[in-house]
Design a protein around this motif. Structure first.
Motif, PDB file in Angstrom:
ATOM      1  N   LYS A 166      52.157  38.239  31.900  1.00 35.20           N
ATOM      2  CA  LYS A 166      51.166  37.604  32.786  1.00 35.20           C
ATOM      3  C   LYS A 166      49.781  38.221  32.569  1.00 35.20           C
ATOM      4  O   LYS A 166      48.773  37.524  32.580  1.00 35.20           O
ATOM      5  N   SER A 167      49.726  39.526  32.401  1.00 40.66           N
ATOM      6  CA  SER A 167      48.424  40.201  32.286  1.00 40.66           C
ATOM      7  C   SER A 167      47.686  39.808  31.009  1.00 40.66           C
ATOM      8  O   SER A 167      46.467  39.696  31.008  1.00 40.66           O
ATOM      9  N   TYR A 168      48.416  39.598  29.912  1.00 39.16           N
ATOM     10  CA  TYR A 168      47.757  39.252  28.647  1.00 39.16           C
ATOM     11  C   TYR A 168      46.977  37.944  28.762  1.00 39.16           C
ATOM     12  O   TYR A 168      45.953  37.774  28.098  1.00 39.16           O
ATOM     13  N   ALA A 169      47.460  37.036  29.574  1.00 38.18           N
ATOM     14  CA  ALA A 169      46.800  35.732  29.719  1.00 38.18           C
ATOM     15  C   ALA A 169      45.509  35.810  30.528  1.00 38.18           C
ATOM     16  O   ALA A 169      44.831  34.803  30.709  1.00 38.18           O
ATOM     17  N   THR A 170      45.161  37.002  31.016  1.00 37.19           N
ATOM     18  CA  THR A 170      43.979  37.125  31.883  1.00 37.19           C
ATOM     19  C   THR A 170      42.880  37.988  31.279  1.00 37.19           C
ATOM     20  O   THR A 170      41.906  38.308  31.960  1.00 37.19           O
ATOM     21  N   ILE A 171      43.017  38.336  30.018  1.00 38.58           N
ATOM     22  CA  ILE A 171      42.024  39.195  29.372  1.00 38.58           C
ATOM     23  C   ILE A 171      40.832  38.340  28.956  1.00 38.58           C
ATOM     24  O   ILE A 171      40.934  37.505  28.048  1.00 38.58           O
ATOM     25  N   ILE A 172      39.733  38.557  29.639  1.00 36.64           N
ATOM     26  CA  ILE A 172      38.535  37.741  29.422  1.00 36.64           C
ATOM     27  C   ILE A 172      38.057  37.845  27.982  1.00 36.64           C
ATOM     28  O   ILE A 172      37.641  36.841  27.391  1.00 36.64           O
ATOM     29  N   ALA A 173      38.135  39.030  27.389  1.00 40.21           N
ATOM     30  CA  ALA A 173      37.699  39.219  25.998  1.00 40.21           C
ATOM     31  C   ALA A 173      38.525  38.382  25.027  1.00 40.21           C
ATOM     32  O   ALA A 173      38.081  38.110  23.913  1.00 40.21           O
ATOM     33  N   GLU A 181      38.352  32.906  36.533  1.00 37.03           N
ATOM     34  CA  GLU A 181      39.254  32.444  37.586  1.00 37.03           C
ATOM     35  C   GLU A 181      40.686  32.903  37.312  1.00 37.03           C
ATOM     36  O   GLU A 181      41.398  33.303  38.242  1.00 37.03           O
ATOM     37  N   ALA A 182      41.116  32.854  36.044  1.00 33.01           N
ATOM     38  CA  ALA A 182      42.468  33.309  35.694  1.00 33.01           C
ATOM     39  C   ALA A 182      42.610  34.802  35.973  1.00 33.01           C
ATOM     40  O   ALA A 182      43.618  35.253  36.516  1.00 33.01           O
ATOM     41  N   TYR A 183      41.570  35.555  35.629  1.00 34.73           N
ATOM     42  CA  TYR A 183      41.566  36.990  35.879  1.00 34.73           C
ATOM     43  C   TYR A 183      41.647  37.277  37.381  1.00 34.73           C
ATOM     44  O   TYR A 183      42.464  38.085  37.824  1.00 34.73           O
ATOM     45  N   GLU A 184      40.806  36.597  38.165  1.00 31.62           N
ATOM     46  CA  GLU A 184      40.789  36.825  39.616  1.00 31.62           C
ATOM     47  C   GLU A 184      42.110  36.420  40.261  1.00 31.62           C
ATOM     48  O   GLU A 184      42.596  37.091  41.176  1.00 31.62           O
ATOM     49  N   ASN A 185      42.712  35.320  39.798  1.00 29.36           N
ATOM     50  CA  ASN A 185      44.019  34.907  40.309  1.00 29.36           C
ATOM     51  C   ASN A 185      45.060  35.985  40.020  1.00 29.36           C
ATOM     52  O   ASN A 185      45.891  36.303  40.880  1.00 29.36           O
ATOM     53  N   PHE A 186      45.005  36.547  38.838  1.00 32.17           N
ATOM     54  CA  PHE A 186      45.943  37.606  38.468  1.00 32.17           C
ATOM     55  C   PHE A 186      45.784  38.806  39.399  1.00 32.17           C
ATOM     56  O   PHE A 186      46.769  39.301  39.955  1.00 32.17           O
ATOM     57  N   ILE A 187      44.559  39.262  39.573  1.00 28.96           N
ATOM     58  CA  ILE A 187      44.288  40.439  40.411  1.00 28.96           C
ATOM     59  C   ILE A 187      44.673  40.182  41.869  1.00 28.96           C
ATOM     60  O   ILE A 187      45.299  41.020  42.519  1.00 28.96           O
TER      61      ILE A 187
END
Length: 153
Positions: A118-125, A131-137
């Motif tokens: 799940k975390s790999y899909a949220t790496i902005i770089a 939004e994906a990053y914030e949803n993850f956090i």
């Protein structure tokens, strides 16, 4: 005429020049007091070159890239990250002995892999949206960490 035999004295952990799935194996090797060497491609590139993939296939014996891969001093080679992790834990007597505790250990390893995926899909770089990053956090982290906390009580 003299000949020289080179004997491997430490295990070799083959992986990309990154932490990734090999990091849990590095931690288990350290906890088990198993001496090891990190072996990374000389090109330091990702994805790896076809030459590097062929080298890994030759060492590991699978038709996939085989990494993370642990090559032992006796020539035995272990592939597939979770299988390598568990093999190292058994070598170092880090695994529990009861069936219930073994199950919980396997489950926690699988749960950690779910969280990592799940975390790999949220790496902005790597192109993930904010939004994906914030949803993850805000949602995934509390969900997964709550699950870990509940199971480890």
């Amino acid at each position: 005429v003299t000949s020289t035999t080179i004997t491997m004295t430490a295990a070799k952990l083959h992986y990309y020049s990154a932490t990734g799935k090999a990091n849990q194996i590095r931690l288990a090797l350290a906890a088990a007091n198993i001496e090891f060497e990190d072996v990374t491609p000389s090109s330091n590139s990702f994805p790896p070159s076809e030459e590097q993939v062929l080298e890994w296939r030759n060492i590991g014996g699978n038709s996939t890239t085989n990494v993370p891969m642990l090559e032992m001093p006796d020539g035995k080679v272990y592939t597939q990250s979770s299988a390598v992790l568990k093999a190292v834990a058994r070598m170092g007597n880090l695994m529990p002995s009861s069936n219930d505790d073994l199950y919980m250990t396997d489950k926690l390893i699988a749960d950690a892999e779910d969280f990592r995926t799940k975390s790999y899909a949220t790496i902005i770089a790597w192109g993930a949206s904010k939004e994906a990053y914030e949803n993850f956090i805000n949602n995934e982290v509390p969900l997964h960490f709550g699950n870990f906390e509940r199971q480890l009580k």
